[in-house]
Every structure is written in C-alpha cells, then in structure tokens.
Design an enzyme around this catalytic site. Sequence first.
Site, PDB file in Angstrom:
ATOM      1  N   ASP A 142      37.671  41.786  40.986  1.00  0.00           N
ATOM      2  CA  ASP A 142      38.850  42.450  40.409  1.00  0.00           C
ATOM      3  C   ASP A 142      40.005  41.465  40.318  1.00  0.00           C
ATOM      4  OD1 ASP A 142      40.286  45.261  39.925  1.00  0.00           O
ATOM      5  OD2 ASP A 142      41.622  44.002  41.127  1.00  0.00           O
TER       6      ASP A 142
ATOM      7  N   TYR B 263      48.046  38.265  37.945  1.00  0.00           N
ATOM      8  CA  TYR B 263      47.716  37.494  39.153  1.00  0.00           C
ATOM      9  C   TYR B 263      47.722  35.984  38.876  1.00  0.00           C
ATOM     10  CZ  TYR B 263      45.868  41.972  40.967  1.00  0.00           C
ATOM     11  OH  TYR B 263      45.693  43.282  41.357  1.00  0.00           O
TER      12      TYR B 263
ATOM     13  N   LYS C 281      43.141  43.378  33.995  1.00  0.00           N
ATOM     14  CA  LYS C 281      44.132  44.430  33.714  1.00  0.00           C
ATOM     15  C   LYS C 281      45.203  43.945  32.741  1.00  0.00           C
ATOM     16  CE  LYS C 281      43.551  45.636  38.601  1.00  0.00           C
ATOM     17  NZ  LYS C 281      43.613  44.369  39.342  1.00  0.00           N
TER      18      LYS C 281
ATOM     19  N   HIS D 247      47.400  48.296  33.785  1.00  0.00           N
ATOM     20  CA  HIS D 247      47.718  47.983  35.185  1.00  0.00           C
ATOM     21  C   HIS D 247      48.678  49.009  35.818  1.00  0.00           C
ATOM     22  CE1 HIS D 247      47.900  44.262  38.006  1.00  0.00           C
ATOM     23  NE2 HIS D 247      48.062  45.356  38.709  1.00  0.00           N
TER      24      HIS D 247
ATOM     25  N   VAL E 170      40.606  35.827  51.966  1.00  0.00           N
ATOM     26  CA  VAL E 170      40.259  34.439  51.678  1.00  0.00           C
ATOM     27  C   VAL E 170      39.571  33.805  52.885  1.00  0.00           C
ATOM     28  CG1 VAL E 170      42.036  34.069  49.913  1.00  0.00           C
ATOM     29  CG2 VAL E 170      42.595  33.652  52.331  1.00  0.00           C
TER      30      VAL E 170
END
Length: 259
Positions: free
Chosen positions: A32, A37, A62, A93, A217
């Site tokens: 996603d 981003y 998005k 979004h 992460v």
Amino acid sequence: MPQLGYGVFQVPNDETEAAVSAALEAGYRSIDTASIYGNEEGVGRALAASGLARDELFVTTKLWNSDHADAVAAYDASLERLGLDHVDLYLIHWPAPANDRYLDAWAGLEKLYADDRVRAIGVSNFLPEQLRRITDLGGTVPAVNQVELHPALQQRDVIAADDAHGIVTEAWSPLAQGAVLADPAITAIAERLGRTPAQVVLRWHLQQGRVVIPKSVTPSRIAVNLDVFGFELTDGDLAAIDGLERDGRTGPHPAEFNG
Ligand SMILES: NC(=O)C1=CN([C@@H]2O[C@H](COP(=O)(O)OP(=O)(O)OC[C@H]3O[C@@H](n4cnc5c(N)ncnc54)[C@H](OP(=O)(O)O)[C@@H]3O)[C@@H](O)[C@H]2O)C=CC1
Ligand SMILES: O=C(O)C(=O)[C@@H](O)[C@H](O)C(=O)CO
C-alpha cells in the site's frame, strides 16, 4: 485482495526499495502506497527486483486531494513512478470536503475501471454520508474504504455503512502507530498466548474480516506482523479489545482534512 498487506507511509523513497524488498522476501504480496508518500518509485524498484510475477502481487496507490479534477492524469503519473501498467486498487485518498470535488474524482476512477486500466477502485477516509453520495449515483460501488481503525478508534458507524454496501473495510494505522501496544488488556492476551501485542491486535482485525496494512521498517517486526495465521483469539479476547474504544484518533478527521 490479500487480507494482510504492507504499508509504506513515512518511509523515505530512498529507503523504500529495501523495506518493500524485505516485506516481499518475508512473504507479503500486497503493498500500500500513495502518490503523496513520495515513494512510489522505491516501491516500483522493489517490485521489479523481486522477480515475482505481476499477478502474484497486489499493489494499491491513491489519488491525492489536489488531483481530484484530473484523476486519469494523476493515475498515469503514479503508474510511471511505479513502473507498472496498472495497479490492483486505486483509491481516492481523502474526500477533502472543502474542495467538494470527490464526485469528479470518482468519475475519473470509474472511467479507468470501465476502460479496464485498473483492477478495482475504492475510497479512503470516507464517512458514511460521503459514501452515500457516491452510492446514490447508482454507478460503480467502491470495492474498499480504507480508514483509520484500531482498538482505540473502532469506527463502528463506518463499518456498518461499508457493510451495507458490500464495501471491504481496510484498516490504516492498524496498530495505532504503536499507541495501543502497551495496553494491559492487549499485553495480558499476548502473554497468555505467547504472542506479541502487535500480533494480538492484527488478529483482532483479521478475525473480524478486515483488511490490514501494518507498516514497519524493522525486519523482525515485518516478519512478526505477517505471522498471525497460526493462532486464534477467543470471543472473550475480542470483547476485551472491543472495550478499548476511546475515540483515539491519531490522524486527521475526514470531515476537516482537505490537505
Ligand atoms: N489512507 C490513509 O489516509 C492512510 C493510510 N495509511 C496506510 O496504513 C499503513 C499503516 O499505518 P501506519 O500509520 O504506518 O501505522 P501502523 O499502525 O502500521 O504502525 C506503524 C508503527 O508501528 C511500529 N510497529 C510496526 N510493527 C510493530 C511491532 N510488531 N511491534 C511494535 N511496533 C511496531 C512501526 O515502527 P517501525 O517502522 O520503526 O518498526 C511504526 O512506528 C501506512 O504505512 C499506509 O500505507 C496510513 C495513514 C493514513
Ligand atoms: O498517510 C496517509 O495516507 C495520509 O493520508 C495522512 O497521514 C496524511 O498524508 C497526513 O500526513 C496528514 O497530516
């Protein structure tokens, strides 16, 4: 659509290839991202390097709020950055109600869908009355509504509206960005089951049929968050977590956020 995917909000573009590669190696097949981003290129590089066949992957991106008037051009730009010829799910979004262009945006997504350029279209952060404006058009029903949803913000009215239209509810910030992981109700269940608090929260979502897209992460967490299909919460566990609702929104409110 895989019920558990991997989200990359706040992962810098130059770190995204490594993060998504780690997720794909761990076994995630759904990613996603979003144009806002700034890391679609990094996602695309990881997908290309993975050697996985395109039809094994499920990619979501998005449409950002400033692009509602020209969704098709924004989609093309996202595809270019991702290095793909289609995505599996394209979402509006945010409704961005002050702009009031989300019906135009939906018309753009419907065109992409009618032209067979995207496998599914949906929305994100839509409140029941905003969803109703789309479903009242009598056209394509959104496949998905991706909303902030976790034990501290359970969005029961949104889920009811989604269910009424057969729309899949997808939880963003499913771990409340970590804010619920020290809750005693959750740690007690985790200790009893020999699981981590994050696994318990993800299981709470999954057992109620929701799609989740946790982000990490950290390689060990990436793996742990996917290892949630080998145990079950009891009805009592689910009820205890249901009891943690506290209107604990971590992100913007869709009635007010216009980007
Ligand atoms: N449609 C929308 O408007 C929005 C969509 N999203 C999507 O949802 C995804 C997930 O939401 P996000 O806001 O990132 O929040 P999450 O609820 O997924 O939480 C992410 C945070 O929790 C930490 N974390 C992850 N796994 C664990 C674990 N097992 N144990 C302890 N801590 C953990 C991560 O740390 P670390 O990375 O350091 O390991 C990170 O700080 C986003 O990446 C994005 O794809 C998010 C916000 C809005
Ligand atoms: O992460 C997302 O997908 C979001 O839409 C939001 O977190 C948004 O980008 C934001 O940062 C608002 O402050």
